[in-house]
Design a protein around this motif. Structure first.
Motif, PDB file in Angstrom:
ATOM      1  N   ASP A 130       0.713  -1.124  -0.073  1.00 26.04           N
ATOM      2  CA  ASP A 130       0.197   0.124  -0.101  1.00 26.04           C
ATOM      3  C   ASP A 130       0.957   1.182   0.030  1.00 26.04           C
ATOM      4  OD1 ASP A 130       0.819  -0.610   2.613  1.00 26.04           O
ATOM      5  OD2 ASP A 130      -0.842  -0.393   3.640  1.00 26.04           O
ATOM      6  N   GLU A 134       1.086   4.303  -2.773  1.00 28.44           N
ATOM      7  CA  GLU A 134       0.710   5.448  -2.410  1.00 28.44           C
ATOM      8  C   GLU A 134       1.997   6.493  -3.264  1.00 28.44           C
ATOM      9  OE1 GLU A 134      -0.089   8.039   1.901  1.00 28.44           O
ATOM     10  OE2 GLU A 134       1.870   7.009   1.593  1.00 28.44           O
ATOM     11  N   LEU A 163      -3.912  -3.323  -6.452  1.00 29.80           N
ATOM     12  CA  LEU A 163      -4.441  -2.517  -5.111  1.00 29.80           C
ATOM     13  C   LEU A 163      -4.759  -1.103  -5.742  1.00 29.80           C
ATOM     14  CD1 LEU A 163      -4.929  -2.417  -2.331  1.00 29.80           C
ATOM     15  CD2 LEU A 163      -2.538  -1.700  -2.063  1.00 29.80           C
ATOM     16  N   LEU A 167      -8.431   0.445  -5.273  1.00 35.21           N
ATOM     17  CA  LEU A 167      -8.511   1.747  -4.455  1.00 35.21           C
ATOM     18  C   LEU A 167      -8.925   3.024  -5.309  1.00 35.21           C
ATOM     19  CD1 LEU A 167      -5.699   1.314  -1.892  1.00 35.21           C
ATOM     20  CD2 LEU A 167      -7.870   0.668  -1.494  1.00 35.21           C
ATOM     21  N   TYR A 198       0.391  -6.811   1.717  1.00 34.72           N
ATOM     22  CA  TYR A 198      -0.944  -6.510   0.697  1.00 34.72           C
ATOM     23  C   TYR A 198      -1.789  -6.517   1.928  1.00 34.72           C
ATOM     24  CZ  TYR A 198      -4.008  -6.447  -3.064  1.00 34.72           C
ATOM     25  OH  TYR A 198      -4.767  -5.923  -3.912  1.00 34.72           O
TER      26      TYR A 198
END
Length: 209
Positions: A130, A134, A163, A167, A198
């Protein structure tokens, strides 16, 4: 290998997969010397193709900043974002970039501590999926690239692609997963391995595929 796409992106995605298949065949044949050979070929390709590289610094939503080396080529309404496998430089995609850039904008990122990008102070931060998503997204937004993305991930970077799409689905127009890793494949690994970083699905979202 899994290819996911929609809309008018078929020809671009097929082109990406075609060139990646050649790369994968080389990976299987090269064995232990692949990393060195790939580094040599990538540098030769960068010089031959004159790939533009620049440093992009961006603020992170969770605090602090990230700085990455970014390679760009081509123009178009869609941006193909190439994410290299674990421990590999963005230049591992240089041979793919040459042809894909004929039809669209292509971006390849050196994640922190890889290639030309400086490392982050907190080494463990880099290994969380994550956190990587980002950072990648922050750099893309700082470049003004935040829609019509075709995300391409090799090996562990397939988890980044999945991911990101989970998201931020409105940003992603398509995805290509190349021999990708899955967070469940090494569920016995302990410690700070990328495979067990994850995150669980956010509320009201289906579980990751």
């Amino acid at each position: 290998r899994m290819v996911v796409g929609r809309g008018r992106l078929g020809s671009v995605q097929v082109m990406v997969v075609k060139h990646i298949a050649v790369l994968a065949a080389g990976v299987a044949a090269a064995g232990g010397g692949l990393a060195l050979w790939n580094a040599v070929l990538s540098e030769l390709a960068r010089r031959r193709l004159r790939l533009g590289v620049r440093m992009v610094e961006a603020p992170l939503p969770s605090g602090g900043k990230v700085k990455m080396a970014v390679y760009e080529a081509g123009e178009g309404d869609y941006t193909v974002v190439l994410d290299a496998g674990l421990g590999m430089s963005a230049l591992s995609w240089s041979w793919v970039m040459e042809d894909v850039a004929k039809k669209c904008h292509v971006v390849a990122l050196d994640r922190p501590g890889l290639g030309a990008s400086p490392p982050l102070q907190a080494k463990g931060w880099l290994r969380r999926v994550d956190a990587i998503v980002e950072a990648n997204r922050a750099v893309l937004q700082a470049m003004g690239v935040s829609k019509n993305l075709i995300l391409v991930g090799h090996s562990t970077s397939g988890m980044h692609v999945r991911l990101h799409a989970l998201l931020h689905p409105s940003e992603v127009a398509g995805a290509v997963l190349v021999d990708t890793a899955h967070e469940g494949q090494l569920d016995q690994v302990e410690g700070s391995s990328v495979y067990n970083s994850y995150p669980p699905p956010p509320p009201h979202h289906p579980p990751p595929c």
